[in-house]
Write an enzyme that holds these catalytic residues in place. Structure first.
Site, PDB file in Angstrom:
ATOM      1  N   THR A  58       0.764  -0.715  -0.150  1.00  0.00           N
ATOM      2  CA  THR A  58       0.099  -0.440  -0.113  1.00  0.00           C
ATOM      3  C   THR A  58       0.782   1.245   0.043  1.00  0.00           C
ATOM      4  O   THR A  58      -0.056   2.317  -0.227  1.00  0.00           O
ATOM      5  CB  THR A  58      -0.573   0.100   1.134  1.00  0.00           C
ATOM      6  OG1 THR A  58       0.389  -0.095   2.018  1.00  0.00           O
ATOM      7  CG2 THR A  58      -1.569  -1.572   1.000  1.00  0.00           C
ATOM      8  N   ASP A 234       7.900  -8.359   9.434  1.00  0.00           N
ATOM      9  CA  ASP A 234       7.808  -9.404   8.788  1.00  0.00           C
ATOM     10  C   ASP A 234       8.947 -10.839   8.393  1.00  0.00           C
ATOM     11  O   ASP A 234       8.706 -11.891   8.717  1.00  0.00           O
ATOM     12  CB  ASP A 234       6.865  -9.675   6.949  1.00  0.00           C
ATOM     13  CG  ASP A 234       5.643  -8.416   7.728  1.00  0.00           C
ATOM     14  OD1 ASP A 234       5.117  -8.643   8.336  1.00  0.00           O
ATOM     15  OD2 ASP A 234       5.517  -7.989   6.006  1.00  0.00           O
TER      16      ASP A 234
END
Length: 309
Positions: A58, A234
């Protein structure tokens, strides 16, 4: 009629089977795209459930795609259960964007532990960074009150650790105390993956090996690289899961390996962008994950943990 397939989970796994519930992008490396491959390189069977499927992350001007809701997540779990495919050693979760989806994740934790009571839940409580929330405010209390108590390992950043403990972290002592507060709430392992103290970047790790005992706590000083990357959180949590399972009584070594892998990858990313004629400080960088697989599989430990007395 053909016989049912031989279940892959009936085969022994030297490391573990991970169910990873995270975002997915077609292009780039964030969420599951940043976590699954490294865990596979470390020898894990990883089954990804994509909480979203987007064209790209995004941070780009636009993105397109689909979002999985809680009912759809539970439908996938039911499909696995109906075929006796719900045996996992680890659950890994990252960015979750709604209370309803997070509530379903909690149901998943309970379901997986009904099959394997020893399941370890590794949670990256992605809520924000540097004082800015990425998620609806109501998620904070759900993480604090319901997720933290069932997690085995938490990997918040500084801002997230502050949110989870209702405290300010302005010193190393504050960071260690935040770990103690989180231990008291549930998880035996806590790694605050990035803390800015007086211009220095630190990782602070804490392992409470038995309830009631003081945890083993340590820090790793991390060099600041003048660039902005996506997918690093992550990746860090995936590496911490992978190495802490291989060294279950030595979180320090697991963190050293994870940090050393990550820093080698980030340096390669910066160097490759420079070689291609791009200014690494002009935009966010997609990490060079595939090109760094040797650093993931066999990292050279260049960043050492310093144990607190």
């Amino acid at each position: 009629m053909a016989p049912p397939p031989i279940l892959s989970l009936a085969l022994p796994s030297e490391t573990g089977r991970v169910l990873s519930i995270q975002s997915h992008t077609v292009q780039g490396y964030v969420g599951n795209k940043s976590a699954v491959f490294p865990l596979q390189l470390l020898g894990y069977d990883v089954d990804p459930i994509n909480s979203v499927q987007f064209s790209n992350h995004t941070g780009y001007p636009t993105f397109k795609g689909q979002i999985l809701n809680g009912e759809q997540l539970w439908e996938l779990i039911q499909g696995l259960e109906s075929n006796d495919l719900l045996y996992y050693t680890h659950l890994l979760t990252g960015y979750i964007g709604s209370v309803s989806f997070l509530s379903t994740v909690l149901k998943v934790v309970n379901k997986l532990r009904s099959v394997n009571p020893k399941l370890r839940y590794v949670c990256d409580p992605v809520m924000g960074d540097e004082g800015k929330l990425y998620v609806p405010p109501e998620l904070v209390s759900v993480y604090r009150e319901k997720v933290v108590p069932v997690a085995s390992m938490l990997t918040p950043n500084q801002f997230e650790a502050e949110l989870l403990t209702n405290s300010r972290i302005e010193s190393e002592r504050d960071g260690r105390e935040a770990c103690n507060i989180l231990h008291a709430a549930g998880p035996s392992m806590v790694v605050i993956t990035s803390i800015n103290i007086d211009g220095n970047l630190l990782l602070i790790g804490s392992h409470q090996k038995e309830q009631g005992l003081s945890p083993d706590q340590f820090k790793i000083v991390i060099p600041k690289i003048p660039a902005y990357f996506t997918g690093t959180g992550d990746l860090t949590t995936a590496l911490l899961l992978g190495w802490s399972n291989k060294y279950p009584n030595n979180l320090e070594k697991a963190a050293e390996l994870a940090v050393s892998s990550l820093q080698a990858l980030l340096q390669r990313t910066v160097n490759d962008y420079k070689t291609a004629g791009h200014d690494p400080q002009s935009t966010s960088l997609e990490i060079r994950l595939i090109q760094s697989q040797d650093d993931i599989r066999q990292p050279q430990i260049k960043f050492r943990a310093e144990r607190y007395a």
